[in-house]
Write a protein that holds these residues in place. Structure first.
Motif, PDB file in Angstrom:
ATOM      1  N   THR A 148       0.825  -1.212   0.000  1.00 33.36           N
ATOM      2  CA  THR A 148       0.000   0.000   0.000  1.00 33.36           C
ATOM      3  C   THR A 148       0.853   1.253   0.000  1.00 33.36           C
ATOM      4  N   SER A 149       1.907   1.264   0.805  1.00 30.39           N
ATOM      5  CA  SER A 149       2.769   2.448   0.842  1.00 30.39           C
ATOM      6  C   SER A 149       3.512   2.626  -0.473  1.00 30.39           C
ATOM      7  N   CYS A 150       3.810   1.510  -1.153  1.00 24.78           N
ATOM      8  CA  CYS A 150       4.435   1.584  -2.480  1.00 24.78           C
ATOM      9  C   CYS A 150       3.495   2.280  -3.463  1.00 24.78           C
ATOM     10  N   LEU A 151       2.234   1.906  -3.436  1.00 18.98           N
ATOM     11  CA  LEU A 151       1.239   2.563  -4.290  1.00 18.98           C
ATOM     12  C   LEU A 151       1.090   4.036  -3.927  1.00 18.98           C
ATOM     13  N   ASP A 180      -1.161   5.211   9.951  1.00 17.17           N
ATOM     14  CA  ASP A 180      -1.203   6.680   9.952  1.00 17.17           C
ATOM     15  C   ASP A 180      -0.110   7.254   9.061  1.00 17.17           C
ATOM     16  N   ILE A 181       1.052   6.613   9.075  1.00 13.19           N
ATOM     17  CA  ILE A 181       2.149   7.079   8.217  1.00 13.19           C
ATOM     18  C   ILE A 181       1.746   6.928   6.750  1.00 13.19           C
ATOM     19  N   ILE A 182       1.156   5.765   6.416  1.00  8.98           N
ATOM     20  CA  ILE A 182       0.695   5.553   5.039  1.00  8.98           C
ATOM     21  C   ILE A 182      -0.320   6.610   4.643  1.00  8.98           C
ATOM     22  N   LYS A 183      -1.238   6.897   5.549  1.00  3.91           N
ATOM     23  CA  LYS A 183      -2.313   7.853   5.271  1.00  3.91           C
ATOM     24  C   LYS A 183      -1.778   9.206   4.837  1.00  3.91           C
ATOM     25  N   TYR A 184      -0.658   9.622   5.432  1.00  2.00           N
ATOM     26  CA  TYR A 184      -0.156  10.974   5.167  1.00  2.00           C
ATOM     27  C   TYR A 184       0.971  11.024   4.140  1.00  2.00           C
ATOM     28  N   ILE A 185       1.271   9.893   3.482  1.00  2.00           N
ATOM     29  CA  ILE A 185       2.262   9.940   2.403  1.00  2.00           C
ATOM     30  C   ILE A 185       1.857  10.926   1.309  1.00  2.00           C
ATOM     31  N   PRO A 186       0.606  10.912   0.819  1.00  2.00           N
ATOM     32  CA  PRO A 186       0.243  11.867  -0.239  1.00  2.00           C
ATOM     33  C   PRO A 186       0.405  13.328   0.187  1.00  2.00           C
ATOM     34  N   GLU A 187       0.046  13.660   1.425  1.00  2.00           N
ATOM     35  CA  GLU A 187       0.202  15.033   1.887  1.00  2.00           C
ATOM     36  C   GLU A 187       1.679  15.417   1.962  1.00  2.00           C
TER      37      GLU A 187
END
Length: 504
Positions: free
Chosen positions: A270-273, A489-496
């Motif tokens: 997911t974090s890769c995506l 939570d870290i994954i959630k804020y990757i785009p920001e």
């Protein structure tokens, strides 16, 4: 990226500036003093200061600081922690000026002198630590130890000049007593001891002040340690062109997971995506394929029971990650070994792949593809047959030696993550203690793999990925605090975080 110097490199830079370029040392001392004075004035309505000074140039900076503050109306007391007859050169010039101006100066070489120094500390607004400079090594002893204990116990605003007294400039090591500063103003370049633990814990706010040393002088030293920064990480995210498709942004293969550890696999994918990879394939053992089918809907899932099930995907992808949650079974080890031997694509080796390699280190010498290892201190300890304490006490050299020995890019995780390669060392500057949570490393693996798939060179993928990972964690902290933070939570804020990097 900002260069980070050793004490010796900084001394050679000073020497070249003074002896070759002809800029007098006392001019540099004056510039250093003024930079400290300006920072002090900008930070509060202070009216009195106590300066503790040693006998070297750090003490000379302290004398010059005392003069300028005295001129601005401060009540100043200066305590010299050495025999004043031993003070020479530019430091003596500045000390002599204080005497001529009538500034209070007292030599503290006996315990009997401590009482008045302690009384003065209790009555002052700010304490200035100009005792030891970048040449200090070892343990603080004697009267100086007593003085530092007084400083730390005073509950006053403490400013350290160049480096907190008691921190080793080249290692950040602290043996016993050390000044714990609220503010440290270092000159021209940060020193290693200011940006790694435990020295970092003594620094407080760090200001790097330009004191007029020309770039020509800095360039005389082959400085190979730098601080990671937003500008470098932003290079991973170029503006996307309109006429593109998912294939434009790369295919990533993540081989991960086992019974009870499918979360690691899904978080990495997911974090890769989320980092921007166009297509992410998640390969898991056949017996857990059904478990992950309903997770991470955008990820393509592949089941495998033997290496041949993966071969086509290995050949067709742009980047590979292997290890998260795979376990340490014989079957997992066989897959790890065969993937590493077969791949010609850039790889991220993490978690159980590293545990396998710690028992089969010869395999590292035969890797054909560029590869990045991402050990936490325990995994690194197993890789080099050392203790965690040995790894943590010398993080920069441990990572660098491993990177050079195996021609890898080594990401030694932890507070101030170290990224080492044959080009040198990058010290990361993002992240927070809330990220010390299960799955955080799997997220980092996914981020770095995503950047490899996007086409980033491996070193940029590692440095940019580590910075982005920490930045996403910092956003999560801003939103919700450190306690209760989870890897999701870290994954959630990757785009920001990516958006912020692009704005930069």
């Amino acid at each position: 990226m900002v260069k980070v110097a050793t004490g010796e490199q900084m001394r050679e830079i000073d020497k070249y500036t003074i002896e070759t370029l002809g800029i007098p040392g006392i001019v540099l001392m004056e510039n250093a003093a003024l930079s400290v004075v300006n920072q002090i004035i900008s930070r509060g309505n202070f009216k009195s200061a106590v300066v503790f000074a040693g006998s070297g140039n750090n003490g000379g900076d302290g004398f010059a600081i005392a003069r300028h503050l005295f001129n601005k109306g401060y009540d100043i007391k200066v305590f010299v922690l050495n025999n004043m007859s031993s003070i020479k050169g530019d430091a003596k010039i500045n000390l002599d000026i204080l005497f001529k101006m009538g500034v209070y100066v007292m030599e503290v070489s006996q315990k009997e002198n401590l009482k008045f120094a302690e009384k003065s500390v209790k009555e002052c607004d700010v304490i200035i630590d100009a005792i030891f400079g970048t040449g200090f090594k070892g343990e603080v002893r004697g009267i100086t130890k007593d003085v530092i204990d007084i400083i730390n116990g005073a509950k006053k605003y403490v400013v350290s000049v160049d480096i907190p007294s008691g921190v080793e400039a080249d290692t950040g090591k602290v043996y016993g007593t050390c000044v714990k500063a609220d503010l440290t103003i270092t000159f021209q370049l940060p020193k290693i001891g200011l940006v790694v633990h435990p020295g970092l814990d003594m620094v407080g706010e760090l200001i790097v002040s330009d004191i007029g040393i020309p770039q020509q002088a800095i360039n005389t030293q082959d400085i190979k340690i730098v601080l990671n920064d937003q500008e470098t990480a932003s290079k991973c995210f170029l503006k996307r062109e309109e006429n593109t498709h998912k294939g434009t942004y790369g295919k990533a293969l993540i081989i991960a997971g086992s019974r009870g550890m499918t979360g690691a696999a899904v978080m990495a994918a997911t974090s890769c995506l989320r980092t921007g990879a166009g297509l992410v394939y998640l390969a898991v053992p056949d017996d857990v394929l059904n478990s992950v089918e309903g997770m991470a809907l955008e990820v393509v899932k592949i089941g495998y029971s033997r290496f041949e099930d993966l071969y086509e995907h290995i050949a067709n992808c742009d980047a590979i990650a292997i290890g998260p949650g795979m376990g340490q079974s014989e079957a997992a080890g066989s897959i790890i070994s065969k993937v590493i031997e077969a791949s010609h694509r850039p790889m991220v080796l993490d978690a159980d792949a590293l545990n396998f390699l710690s028992r089969n280190q010869d395999l590292l010498k035969f890797i054909k593809a560029p590869f990045i290892v991402t050990p936490h201190p325990g995994e690194m300890a197993r890789l080099i047959n050392a203790t965690v304490e040995q790894v943590q006490s010398d993080r920069i050299n441990v990572a660098l030696e491993f990177a050079q020995r195996y021609k890898s890019i080594t990401v030694l995780k932890g507070s101030r993550t170290i990224i080492a390669s044959d080009k040198g060392v990058v010290i990361n500057t993002t992240g927070n203690p809330g990220m010390a949570t299960a799955g955080s490393g799997d997220v980092l693996t996914g981020i770095i793999t995503g950047l490899l798939a996007l086409g980033c060179e491996p070193l940029l993928a590692a440095t940019g990925g580590v910075f982005l990972h920490g930045m996403a964690g910092d956003i999560a902290k801003e939103k919700n605090g450190e306690y209760g933070m989870i890897a999701g939570d870290i994954i959630k804020y990757i785009p920001e975080a990516i958006k912020k990097l692009q704005e930069k």
